[in-house]
Design a protein around this motif. Sequence first.
Motif, mmCIF file in Angstrom:
data_model
loop_
_atom_site.group_PDB
_atom_site.id
_atom_site.type_symbol
_atom_site.label_atom_id
_atom_site.label_comp_id
_atom_site.label_asym_id
_atom_site.label_seq_id
_atom_site.Cartn_x
_atom_site.Cartn_y
_atom_site.Cartn_z
ATOM 1 N N ARG A 161 -3.530 5.525 -29.132
ATOM 2 C CA ARG A 161 -3.866 6.951 -29.102
ATOM 3 C C ARG A 161 -3.876 7.516 -27.681
ATOM 4 N NH1 ARG A 161 -8.898 10.004 -32.181
ATOM 5 N NH2 ARG A 161 -8.456 12.090 -31.367
ATOM 6 N N TYR A 162 -4.453 6.772 -26.735
ATOM 7 C CA TYR A 162 -4.660 7.313 -25.390
ATOM 8 C C TYR A 162 -3.729 6.721 -24.332
ATOM 9 C CZ TYR A 162 -8.909 9.180 -27.492
ATOM 10 O OH TYR A 162 -9.797 9.841 -28.293
ATOM 11 N N GLY A 163 -3.038 5.636 -24.673
ATOM 12 C CA GLY A 163 -2.123 5.027 -23.717
ATOM 13 C C GLY A 163 -2.785 3.923 -22.915
ATOM 14 N N ARG A 164 -1.951 3.051 -22.362
ATOM 15 C CA ARG A 164 -2.467 1.897 -21.623
ATOM 16 C C ARG A 164 -3.162 2.297 -20.331
ATOM 17 N NH1 ARG A 164 2.699 -1.127 -22.930
ATOM 18 N NH2 ARG A 164 3.424 -0.206 -20.997
ATOM 19 N N SER A 165 -2.558 3.203 -19.577
ATOM 20 C CA SER A 165 -3.111 3.556 -18.273
ATOM 21 C C SER A 165 -4.524 4.105 -18.395
ATOM 22 C CB SER A 165 -2.198 4.571 -17.575
ATOM 23 O OG SER A 165 -2.717 4.933 -16.324
ATOM 24 N N ALA A 166 -4.718 5.087 -19.281
ATOM 25 C CA ALA A 166 -6.050 5.673 -19.459
ATOM 26 C C ALA A 166 -7.036 4.637 -19.977
ATOM 27 C CB ALA A 166 -5.972 6.863 -20.423
ATOM 28 N N THR A 167 -6.576 3.761 -20.867
ATOM 29 C CA THR A 167 -7.463 2.742 -21.420
ATOM 30 C C THR A 167 -7.932 1.768 -20.345
ATOM 31 O OG1 THR A 167 -6.337 2.892 -23.563
ATOM 32 C CG2 THR A 167 -7.698 0.951 -23.173
ATOM 33 N N VAL A 168 -7.006 1.335 -19.468
ATOM 34 C CA VAL A 168 -7.397 0.436 -18.380
ATOM 35 C C VAL A 168 -8.375 1.133 -17.440
ATOM 36 C CG1 VAL A 168 -6.565 -0.824 -16.356
ATOM 37 C CG2 VAL A 168 -5.286 -0.930 -18.486
ATOM 38 N N HIS A 169 -8.109 2.411 -17.149
ATOM 39 C CA HIS A 169 -8.982 3.170 -16.240
ATOM 40 C C HIS A 169 -10.418 3.217 -16.774
ATOM 41 C CE1 HIS A 169 -10.131 6.305 -13.370
ATOM 42 N NE2 HIS A 169 -10.734 6.898 -14.386
ATOM 43 N N TRP A 170 -10.584 3.605 -18.037
ATOM 44 C CA TRP A 170 -11.923 3.722 -18.610
ATOM 45 C C TRP A 170 -12.539 2.367 -18.891
ATOM 46 C CZ3 TRP A 170 -14.599 7.817 -17.932
ATOM 47 C CH2 TRP A 170 -13.954 9.058 -17.787
ATOM 48 N N SER A 171 -11.718 1.369 -19.175
ATOM 49 C CA SER A 171 -12.245 0.017 -19.343
ATOM 50 C C SER A 171 -12.866 -0.482 -18.044
ATOM 51 C CB SER A 171 -11.127 -0.933 -19.778
ATOM 52 O OG SER A 171 -10.658 -0.617 -21.075
ATOM 53 N N ALA A 172 -12.167 -0.237 -16.943
ATOM 54 C CA ALA A 172 -12.704 -0.643 -15.645
ATOM 55 C C ALA A 172 -14.019 0.074 -15.352
ATOM 56 C CB ALA A 172 -11.687 -0.361 -14.546
ATOM 57 N N ALA A 173 -14.101 1.365 -15.708
ATOM 58 C CA ALA A 173 -15.332 2.125 -15.485
ATOM 59 C C ALA A 173 -16.491 1.540 -16.287
ATOM 60 C CB ALA A 173 -15.116 3.593 -15.855
ATOM 61 N N LEU A 174 -16.233 1.160 -17.547
ATOM 62 C CA LEU A 174 -17.274 0.541 -18.366
ATOM 63 C C LEU A 174 -17.712 -0.801 -17.784
ATOM 64 C CD1 LEU A 174 -16.016 1.250 -22.010
ATOM 65 C CD2 LEU A 174 -18.022 2.247 -20.875
ATOM 66 N N ALA A 175 -16.741 -1.575 -17.305
ATOM 67 C CA ALA A 175 -17.079 -2.871 -16.716
ATOM 68 C C ALA A 175 -17.954 -2.692 -15.479
ATOM 69 C CB ALA A 175 -15.801 -3.628 -16.359
ATOM 70 N N ALA A 260 -16.403 -5.404 -7.613
ATOM 71 C CA ALA A 260 -15.263 -5.032 -6.772
ATOM 72 C C ALA A 260 -13.938 -5.311 -7.483
ATOM 73 C CB ALA A 260 -15.325 -5.785 -5.447
ATOM 74 N N GLY A 261 -13.864 -6.414 -8.230
ATOM 75 C CA GLY A 261 -12.641 -6.722 -8.975
ATOM 76 C C GLY A 261 -12.346 -5.689 -10.037
ATOM 77 N N ALA A 262 -13.391 -5.224 -10.740
ATOM 78 C CA ALA A 262 -13.206 -4.197 -11.760
ATOM 79 C C ALA A 262 -12.775 -2.874 -11.129
ATOM 80 C CB ALA A 262 -14.484 -4.012 -12.562
ATOM 81 N N VAL A 263 -13.354 -2.545 -9.979
ATOM 82 C CA VAL A 263 -12.951 -1.328 -9.262
ATOM 83 C C VAL A 263 -11.477 -1.400 -8.874
ATOM 84 C CG1 VAL A 263 -13.265 -0.013 -7.125
ATOM 85 C CG2 VAL A 263 -15.257 -0.783 -8.430
ATOM 86 N N LEU A 264 -11.042 -2.550 -8.382
ATOM 87 C CA LEU A 264 -9.641 -2.735 -8.010
ATOM 88 C C LEU A 264 -8.720 -2.477 -9.192
ATOM 89 C CD1 LEU A 264 -7.392 -3.720 -6.078
ATOM 90 C CD2 LEU A 264 -7.909 -6.052 -6.822
ATOM 91 N N ALA A 265 -9.065 -3.035 -10.351
ATOM 92 C CA ALA A 265 -8.245 -2.835 -11.550
ATOM 93 C C ALA A 265 -8.177 -1.360 -11.922
ATOM 94 C CB ALA A 265 -8.805 -3.656 -12.706
ATOM 95 N N GLY A 266 -9.295 -0.659 -11.809
ATOM 96 C CA GLY A 266 -9.305 0.762 -12.131
ATOM 97 C C GLY A 266 -8.453 1.583 -11.182
ATOM 98 N N LEU A 267 -8.426 1.218 -9.910
ATOM 99 C CA LEU A 267 -7.676 1.984 -8.913
ATOM 100 C C LEU A 267 -6.164 1.904 -9.137
ATOM 101 C CD1 LEU A 267 -9.680 1.163 -5.647
ATOM 102 C CD2 LEU A 267 -9.638 3.317 -6.918
ATOM 103 N N VAL A 268 -5.687 0.799 -9.693
ATOM 104 C CA VAL A 268 -4.239 0.640 -9.893
ATOM 105 C C VAL A 268 -3.875 0.738 -11.377
ATOM 106 C CG1 VAL A 268 -3.941 -0.732 -7.803
ATOM 107 C CG2 VAL A 268 -4.455 -1.898 -9.957
ATOM 108 N N ALA A 269 -4.756 1.350 -12.181
ATOM 109 C CA ALA A 269 -4.542 1.421 -13.632
ATOM 110 C C ALA A 269 -3.271 2.154 -14.015
ATOM 111 C CB ALA A 269 -5.744 2.086 -14.299
ATOM 112 N N SER A 270 -2.804 3.076 -13.185
ATOM 113 C CA SER A 270 -1.607 3.850 -13.526
ATOM 114 C C SER A 270 -0.376 2.972 -13.677
ATOM 115 C CB SER A 270 -1.351 4.913 -12.462
ATOM 116 O OG SER A 270 -1.169 4.312 -11.187
#
Length: 291
Positions: A161-175, A260-270
């Motif tokens: 529904r929302y796409g991979r990029s947005a899902t990774v971004h919000w997943s990282a935020a939850l983590a 810090a690892g979760a933040v890194l994943a969120g920064l390159v989620a695109s």
Amino acid sequence: MCEVALNVEGAAIEKRMGRSFLPSLRGAFSLGTLAGAGLGAVAELLDVPVPVHLGVLAVVVLVTSVSVVALLPPATGREAGRTRRRSGTSGGLTIWRDTRIVLLGLIALGMAFAEGSANDWLPLGIVDGYGVGSATGAAVYVVFVAAMTSGRLLGGRVVDRYGRSATVHWSAALAVAGVLIVILAGNLVLAALGCALWGVGVALGFPLAMSAAADSGADAARRVSAVSTLGYMAFLVGPPLLGLLGEQFGLLQAFYVVLAGAVLAGLVASAAGETREREESPLAEERIGSR
């Protein structure tokens, strides 16, 4: 080795299906982790000796693995290898010249570090940081694994529904939110809630990095292997790193590195965004035609 092969084969199946499937496949892995965590908590509660516990499980794993592998279709995992041999394509380090593969590897690395750190150190972190018994620490870890398993089994619809990029971004935020709560809560119930957010947050990042690697260009098997290998470095480096930091500063404080690892994943989620190759998969065309 088996898990890398599972990632490659699962990504190939997902690419042909034209919809998110790899998170559910990884969910089966998490179900095994959940069962193991539950058994571990019970074994700890009943004071089962570790050699007995691990010895019985070793036999179960061996028998189950050999039995299931014998049921796999004969051609499983072979097509990509034949294609590469016919085309004369070789592996080597050239794959890392692709910027997207590097970024996807960073997503896998950050999310695998957050997942693996919980697998290795979360129960002990709860025991040391909150002054509870080992059985309670194991039970709180079960909360993490249950949340991660649910996220993987149900997350495919979110991705579609929302796409991979947005899902990774919000997943990282939850983590990130979950790890912070575990570190700072000071209350076991709140810490358990943080573990649940942590589990949901790391559920989809790694499998979505595999999916994105599979449809990011030719020779999907080599791309998935490269990204997953970088991700597995986190499982190799993470445990001793957190152990050393935990010895010096306490395990809860060491979890800031996980954050810090979760933040890194969120920064390159695109980098995990969809490509045309996935949209044009054969089974996706069949579904569009049926509509």
